[in-house]
Write an enzyme that holds these catalytic residues in place. Structure first.
Site, PDB file in Angstrom:
ATOM      1  N   THR A 194     -46.487  -7.965  38.587  1.00  9.24           N
ATOM      2  CA  THR A 194     -46.990  -8.000  39.301  1.00  9.24           C
ATOM      3  C   THR A 194     -48.277  -7.074  39.010  1.00  9.24           C
ATOM      4  OG1 THR A 194     -46.320  -8.689  41.413  1.00  9.24           O
ATOM      5  CG2 THR A 194     -48.303  -6.931  42.018  1.00  9.24           C
ATOM      6  N   GLY A 246     -42.402  -5.339  40.914  1.00  7.81           N
ATOM      7  CA  GLY A 246     -40.950  -5.447  40.415  1.00  7.81           C
ATOM      8  C   GLY A 246     -40.302  -5.669  41.539  1.00  7.81           C
ATOM      9  N   GLY A 248     -39.790  -6.778  45.869  1.00  7.69           N
ATOM     10  CA  GLY A 248     -40.581  -6.695  46.673  1.00  7.69           C
ATOM     11  C   GLY A 248     -39.801  -6.354  47.236  1.00  7.69           C
TER      12      GLY A 248
HETATM   13  N1  ASP Z   1     -43.786  -7.157  43.890  1.00 10.83           N
HETATM   14  C1  ASP Z   1     -44.120  -8.603  43.379  1.00 10.83           C
HETATM   15  C2  ASP Z   1     -43.449  -9.594  44.424  1.00 10.83           C
HETATM   16  O1  ASP Z   1     -42.121  -8.806  45.316  1.00 10.83           O
HETATM   17  C3  ASP Z   1     -43.120  -9.348  42.593  1.00 10.83           C
HETATM   18  C4  ASP Z   1     -43.743  -9.233  40.739  1.00 10.83           C
HETATM   19  O2  ASP Z   1     -43.858  -7.192  40.744  1.00 10.83           O
HETATM   20  O3  ASP Z   1     -43.141  -9.850  40.522  1.00 10.83           O
HETATM   21  O4  ASP Z   1     -43.712 -10.244  45.244  1.00 10.83           O
END
Ligand code: ASP
Length: 334
Positions: A194, A246, A248
């Site tokens: 993200t 990370g 979520g």
């Molecule tokens: N934080 C994002 C989610 O959980 C995923 C990611 O950071 O890649 O949707």
């Protein structure tokens, strides 16, 4: 796009760039009972500043340039994140994002400005720039969150074009996953990319944004932290801002970005606050080997902090007159 393996050398333009990654390795020593000494580390403060999760030099540079050209901190963040959203080779945000288990690319994004206003879209398909739509939700509707087909319809009404976001590469990867996965979403430390971005302009005005395609091969309809206020992003113009990347589910359960801003309100540095928010997850979750979470934060003075559960998290920072690129080796080696 696997950003865990860095250190990517970003081009140094006429502005400075600092790339730092801090992490806390998950070991028995960081179990519930372990006491971890929090380090106090901050970059030299100066304004303006832009900080983003992962090694996204082009995106961060775009935001920096926008600030130099007089954009608001919010518009700078939207311009910066838009660079990655438009990058079809990137498989984590915008076009090219890895799809859900049904093969649909669904995007989550949010923005928050210095007035404490917030806008978000959840699980939106076919629109490449969810972060720009999130701003429209904030500014042009009486609502703060729009989801699914309604969000898409709203985006189209605002002039955004519908397009197929599933690239050939992401489709291929999804098909391979379908053959080998037993239909389980991948939940591991490899799949979090993200883009969270925080900016402060020369007047000290703070804004932030967060954009993602979410967890790769997630269940249809799943929404993570990235677009949820207080979890994936929080901004308080009096104090500072924080954003997350990370798994979520873990960020949501600990309301991580809000926690970081509140810790800074209590006097913690951005670095200390990020470390404490990561420790909160570690204390509450037994299986931290299986996932990654990383936070970045900035305070009103322009000091920055970053921390993650595992080694390998990077951040990109543009701050006036800084010309260093480094990977801070900041994880608990006990
Ligand atoms: N934080 C994002 C989610 O959980 C995923 C990611 O950071 O890649 O949707």
């Amino acid at each position: 796009m696997k950003r865990r393996n860095f250190l990517q050398k970003a081009a140094l333009g006429s502005v400075g760039i600092t790339t730092l990654g801090t992490s806390l390795r998950a070991t028995a020593a960081t179990s519930k009972k372990a006491k971890t000494t929090l380090r106090s580390q901050t970059s030299d403060a100066s304004l303006p500043v832009v900080i983003a999760t992962w090694s996204v030099a082009q995106a961060t540079q775009k935001a920096w340039q926008s600030l130099q050209e007089g954009s608001s901190a919010l518009d700078a963040v939207i311009a910066g994140c838009g660079v990655e959203e438009a990058n079809a080779k990137g498989q984590s945000v915008g076009i090219g994002g890895l799809p859900d288990r049904e093969g649909r690319v669904t995007l989550d994004a949010c923005v928050m400005n210095e007035k404490g206003n917030y806008g978000a879209v959840l699980c939106m398909q076919n629109i490449k720039h969810p972060i720009a739509v999130a701003k429209k939700v904030m500014e042009d509707t009486p609502h703060v969150i729009m989801a699914g087909g309604g969000a898409e319809q709203f985006a189209v009404s605002q002039g955004f074009e519908r397009e197929n976001l599933l690239t050939e590469q992401s489709k291929k990867d999804w098909e391979t996953w379908r053959q080998t996965s037993k239909y389980k979403p991948i939940i591991n430390i490899e799949n979090h990319d993200t883009i969270g971005m925080l900016a402060i302009d020369t007047n000290g005005t703070i804004s932030g944004g967060c954009t993602t395609s979410g967890l790769a091969y997630k269940m249809a309809g799943r929404v993570g932290d990235s677009a949820i206020i207080g979890s994936g992003l929080f901004v308080d113009n009096e104090i500072g801002a924080a954003t997350a990347t990370g798994l979520g589910e873990e960020v949501l359960k600990t309301v991580g970005s809000f926690l970081i801003v509140e810790l800074m309100r209590q006097g913690k540095s951005p670095q200390q606050a990020c470390e404490q928010a990561i420790l909160r997850i570690i204390e509450k979750t037994p299986n931290i080997q299986d996932f990654q979470v990383g936070y970045i934060a900035v305070n009103k003075k322009g000091e920055t902090g970053a921390y993650s559960i595992h080694e390998g998290f990077t951040t990109t920072t543009y701050q006036h007159q800084k010309n260093t690129i480094s990977n801070s080796d900041f994880y608990n080696k006990k």
